[in-house]
Every structure is written in structure tokens, then in C-alpha cells.
Design an enzyme around this catalytic site. Structure first.
Site, PDB file in Angstrom:
ATOM      1  N   ALA A 120       0.752  -1.244  -0.020  1.00 48.03           N
ATOM      2  CA  ALA A 120       0.049  -0.037   0.191  1.00 48.03           C
ATOM      3  C   ALA A 120       1.095   1.275   0.114  1.00 48.03           C
ATOM      4  O   ALA A 120       0.561   2.115  -0.408  1.00 48.03           O
ATOM      5  CB  ALA A 120      -1.088  -0.239   1.107  1.00 48.03           C
ATOM      6  N   THR A 121       1.910   1.289   0.528  1.00 47.95           N
ATOM      7  CA  THR A 121       2.990   2.516   0.618  1.00 47.95           C
ATOM      8  C   THR A 121       3.010   2.774  -0.831  1.00 47.95           C
ATOM      9  O   THR A 121       3.257   4.277  -1.338  1.00 47.95           O
ATOM     10  CB  THR A 121       4.031   2.203   1.384  1.00 47.95           C
ATOM     11  OG1 THR A 121       3.553   1.930   2.740  1.00 47.95           O
ATOM     12  CG2 THR A 121       5.201   3.362   1.402  1.00 47.95           C
ATOM     13  N   GLN A 230      -7.007  -1.132   4.838  1.00 43.75           N
ATOM     14  CA  GLN A 230      -7.823  -1.841   5.957  1.00 43.75           C
ATOM     15  C   GLN A 230      -9.179  -2.074   5.808  1.00 43.75           C
ATOM     16  O   GLN A 230     -10.022  -2.462   6.737  1.00 43.75           O
ATOM     17  CB  GLN A 230      -7.626  -0.932   7.344  1.00 43.75           C
ATOM     18  CG  GLN A 230      -6.137  -0.400   7.501  1.00 43.75           C
ATOM     19  CD  GLN A 230      -5.520  -1.429   8.352  1.00 43.75           C
ATOM     20  OE1 GLN A 230      -6.071  -2.630   8.460  1.00 43.75           O
ATOM     21  NE2 GLN A 230      -4.173  -1.369   8.698  1.00 43.75           N
ATOM     22  N   SER A 250      -3.079  -3.804   0.329  1.00 39.52           N
ATOM     23  CA  SER A 250      -2.144  -4.205   0.755  1.00 39.52           C
ATOM     24  C   SER A 250      -2.342  -5.802   1.224  1.00 39.52           C
ATOM     25  O   SER A 250      -3.328  -6.342   1.700  1.00 39.52           O
ATOM     26  CB  SER A 250      -1.702  -3.832   2.020  1.00 39.52           C
ATOM     27  OG  SER A 250      -0.539  -4.258   2.886  1.00 39.52           O
ATOM     28  N   HIS A 252      -0.624  -8.180   3.060  1.00 34.82           N
ATOM     29  CA  HIS A 252      -0.609  -8.651   4.456  1.00 34.82           C
ATOM     30  C   HIS A 252      -1.777  -7.945   5.310  1.00 34.82           C
ATOM     31  O   HIS A 252      -1.427  -8.337   6.531  1.00 34.82           O
ATOM     32  CB  HIS A 252       0.840  -8.218   4.822  1.00 34.82           C
ATOM     33  CG  HIS A 252       1.216  -7.027   5.394  1.00 34.82           C
ATOM     34  ND1 HIS A 252       1.122  -6.770   6.548  1.00 34.82           N
ATOM     35  CD2 HIS A 252       1.288  -5.877   4.497  1.00 34.82           C
ATOM     36  CE1 HIS A 252       1.495  -5.286   6.537  1.00 34.82           C
ATOM     37  NE2 HIS A 252       1.655  -4.718   5.468  1.00 34.82           N
ATOM     38  N   THR A 290      10.445  -6.786 -12.485  1.00 39.22           N
ATOM     39  CA  THR A 290       9.735  -7.782 -12.493  1.00 39.22           C
ATOM     40  C   THR A 290       8.791  -8.506 -11.285  1.00 39.22           C
ATOM     41  O   THR A 290       9.144  -7.983 -10.207  1.00 39.22           O
ATOM     42  CB  THR A 290      10.912  -9.090 -12.258  1.00 39.22           C
ATOM     43  OG1 THR A 290      11.884  -8.819 -13.469  1.00 39.22           O
ATOM     44  CG2 THR A 290      10.680 -10.456 -12.535  1.00 39.22           C
ATOM     45  N   CYS A 376       3.427   1.532  11.369  1.00 31.50           N
ATOM     46  CA  CYS A 376       4.438   2.447  10.786  1.00 31.50           C
ATOM     47  C   CYS A 376       5.111   3.624  11.313  1.00 31.50           C
ATOM     48  O   CYS A 376       6.025   4.020  11.005  1.00 31.50           O
ATOM     49  CB  CYS A 376       3.570   2.825   9.498  1.00 31.50           C
ATOM     50  SG  CYS A 376       2.571   1.621   8.523  1.00 31.50           S
TER      51      CYS A 376
END
Length: 417
Positions: A120-121, A230, A250, A252, A290, A376
Site C-alpha cells: 500500500a505504501t 484496512q 495491501s 498482508h 519483475t 508504521c
């Protein structure tokens, strides 16, 4: 001959048991890392003596079904998905496209609108910087909120140094909701290129009125980006119903692997971005590099599981959340829920405990993994800027704020009470 000799040496070394060496003082003092028994839930953790994990807003464990889907692409099916001249590449490409289709289905999109990223970052950086730099010759204004993820705020600050103007909207006290009238006043028709508002806040769980925000952006002819890391996989999410142009995802956060994410980029009307990463032009030219086939497959498998389990997960998490809140309020005085009382993700419970210092409270909770803020920004001891924005530090200056995020919906309905 040298290759054959080396192969024999390696084979002989593999058959030879390694010699035991004495442990250093540091190794003797270090507790052996605990591994979770197969089971994927708090009950399995408890059997193995590990703390109960209640910090899924920070990261989630990988669902066993996701791991099973990924494993072949670490071993035999290791080809580069961008290799077009042999079967190894074709197999990987097919796996990546299947994963893209699964993720698109989860959010109601076309698979051609899904761009794989590292998380997401990166997706947030691509959205904010990419839109601004592509359309910046005519539109140099951005609207966001004070409670966005740090990577969105830092991207906006970087653009300010490039000559862009950014409006950082305050949010409503206590709830953290965006005031739609203030947003409508802040957006400038034909001047604002982007409106960026997080779907579910990672610290306080507040769910923003995304559909209304999207309509305001559309009326001003601005693009609407939402960081939905989220929300996707935890709550229903449809890009066309919401009317968003860019969505950050994201892996994870929804029981997929770390190091993989995605960016939804609307095709009609077309959204164009200035690439942040330059190179071979992979991912429709938006993101060169890649693709990690196994991680893409993992994200696709996580999307499949989330789509299948979503109704059951939502009901289960809401039940656990209500039970947690009722238990805490029954036994602990002067506790306040931060964020909106109803417009929120039930799996995020952010509480202020009066007269207690946050880190001290965390240190006393030996068998529960929770957080006093976002992962974060955990390196900073400063009070959370999100809690400051909703007035918690002023209302409760001596209170500890702890986040139980989420109430471990990874059990998929099998979590014991």
C-alpha cells in the site's frame, strides 16, 4: 571436472551432520523463538504458549490456503512472468493473471485495472505523486485529511516542495469523520487534481463516507483516491459503487504475504499516472520491475478466500468486538472508544484508559499482542497524530490509548472464545 568435484563436495557436506558448537552468552540468554502450531488461530497459539495475537491492523498471518497456493511458485514453477519464449514464463504469467482476476473480482473491477505493487505504501505514492505530476501542468491542488497514512502525508509534503498546493482537512472531533461540507468547500473545480481520503483509518477504525466523497470529487472534475488497505477483504468494497478512481491495497492486511499489494487504476474514464518507478514498462507502464510470481499468487489466493469468507468473517468479528468491549467496560472504569461509534470496522478497537501511561500498560500485557499506535510510526514516542487530530490528547492528557486491531478474524469463524 571442477563442476563434478564441487558437486561431490556439496553432496558429502549435505550428508555430514553439522558439528555442534558452544553457544555464546548472548545466545544462551536469548529465548528460542516460538513457532505457531498448525491451526491458524488464537487457540493454536495458546496451546503453543505464544501470546494471543490481536494486532491484525499491523499485519496478519498468512492463511494456510494462501501458503499452499504460493509454494509451487517458489520451486518448480519459478519462471519470470515476463518471459514470453518458453513454458516457464507462460506458466508464471498465467498464474499472475489468475491472481489479478481474483483481486479484481473482490473489488468489483476489471482485471486490466489491477496493477501489482510492493504494498500500500508504494500504491499510495504512485497515486498521489503520479496523478499530481501527470496533471500538474493544469491542476496543482490536492485535498487530503490530517489523519491519512504517513506515506500519503509525506507524498503530499514532497509535492508541496515541487510547487503544488495541498489542503489538509481537519476531521471531526472524537469521530475522525470527514466533514462533507468542508470537503466540498475545499475542492476547487478545474484546479484540484486529486482528493485522497483513507477508507478505514488504521489507528481508530473510522469508516469514511466514500460514496459521498467520490461524488464531490467527480463534481469538481478531480480524481478520487482511497487507501483501502484496512478495508478490502474485511468489509464489502466495490469500486464502481463507491466511484473511486484509484484504490491502494495491501496483501498482508488480508491474510496474504508481505511485500505485495496492488493499485486499482480506473480505465473508463481513463486515469493516467506519471510512473514513480521507471524501467521495462511492466504493469501497463505504471510500475516497472519483475513481478514476484509467488507473492502475486498469494495475494490472489487471499482475495479468493476473503470473497468466500467475508459474510462469516464480518459477523464473527462483530461478535468478538462486542464481547471485548462489554468485558472491558464491565471491569475497567473510565474507558473511551476512539473513533466513530458505529461507522467503523468492528475489528479495530482503539481505547483510551484514563490515568495510565501507554507503554507501561503495554508492558504489563505479557500474553496479548496489541499496539499503542500504528506499526508504521512505532519508532516515534510522540503521541499519535491521528489521536491528536480527534482531540484525544487534549481530552485525556494522562490516558493510555491502545489499539486492538483487528479481533483476529483470521480464524475464519473458528476462533474459540
Amino acid at each position: 571436472m571442477r563442476v563434478a568435484s564441487a558437486a561431490k563436495t556439496l553432496a558429502r557436506a549435505a550428508r555430514t551432520a553439522p558439528r555442534a558448537r558452544p553457544l555464546s552468552a548472548l545466545e544462551k540468554d536469548t529465548e528460542a523463538p516460538r513457532t505457531m502450531e498448525p491451526g491458524f488461530g488464537i487457540d493454536a497459539m495458546a496451546r503453543n504458549g505464544a501470546p494471543a495475537y490481536l494486532d491484525v491492523q499491523a499485519t496478519s498471518p498468512v492463511d494456510p490456503r494462501v501458503l499452499d497456493a504460493m509454494l509451487p511458485y517458489f520451486l518448480g514453477n519459478f519462471g519470470n512472468a515476463h518471459s514470453k519464449t518458453h513454458a516457464f514464463g507462460w506458466e508464471s504469467e498465467k498464474a499472475v493473471e489468475n491472481a489479478r482476476e481474483s483481486l479484481a473480482k473482490l473489488i468489483g473491477a476489471d482485471s486490466r485495472e489491477v496493477v501489482f505493487t510492493s504494498g500500500a505504501t508504494e500504491s499510495n505514492n504512485m497515486s498521489v505523486k503520479g496523478i499530481a505530476r501527470f496533471y500538474g501542468a493544469k491542476k496543482k491542488h490536492i485535498v487530503t485529511t490530517q489523519t491519512e497514512h504517513k506515506c500519503v502525508l509525506d507524498s503530499c509534503r514532497a509535492l508541496e516542495r515541487e510547487g503544488f498546493e495541498v489542503t489538509y482537512l481537519p476531521v471531526e472531533r472524537a469521530t475522525g469523520m470527514v466533514n462533507l461540507d468542508e470537503l466540498r468547500s475545499a475542492v476547487r473545480k478545474d484546479e484540484t487534481c486529486l482528493v485522497s481520503v483513507m477508507a478505514v483509518n488504521n489507528e481508530i477504525g473510522t469508516l469514511q463516507p466514500l460514496k459521498e466523497i467520490g461524488q464531490i470529487a467527480k463534481e469538481a472534475k478531480a480524481f478520487f483516491h482511497t487507501d483501502a488497505a484496512q478495508m478490502v477483504g474485511k468489509l464489502p468494497f466495490d469500486v464502481n459503487e463507491i466511484g473511486c478512481d484509484l484504490v491502494s491495497i495491501s496483501g498482508h492486511k488480508l491474510y496474504g504475504p508481505k511485500g505485495i499489494g496492488a493499485l486499482y487504476v480506473r480505465r473508463r474514464p481513463r486515469v493516467r499516472l506519471e510512473p514513480v518507478l521507471s524501467g521495462g514498462g511492466q504493469e501497463r507502464g505504471f510500475r516497472s520491475g519483475t513481478l514476484p510470481t509467488a507473492l502475486c499468487v498469494g495475494l490472489g489466493a487471499a482475495a479468493d478466500v476473503a470473497l468466500k469468507e467475508l459474510p462469516n468473517d464480518m459477523a464473527h468479528v462483530e461478535r468478538l468486538s462486542e464481547r471485548l468491549m462489554a468485558g472491558i467496560r464491565e471491569h475497567v472504569p473510565e474507558v473511551v472508544l476512539n473513533g466513530h461509534a458505529t461507522q467503523r470496522h468492528a475489528g479495530n478497537v482503539n481505547l483510551s484508559f484514563a490515568y495510565v501511561e501507554g507503554e507501561s500498560l503495554l508492558m504489563s500485557l505479557k500474553n496479548i499482542a496489541v499496539s499503542s499506535g500504528s506499526a508504521c510510526t512505532s519508532a516515534s514516542l510522540e503521541p499519535s497524530y491521528v489521536l491528536r487530530a480527534i482531540g484525544v490528547s487534549e481530552t485525556w492528557p494522562t490516558a493510555a490509548a491502545l489499539r486492538v486491531g483487528a479481533v483476529h478474524d483470521g480464524s475464519r469463524g473458528r476462533l474459540r472464545d
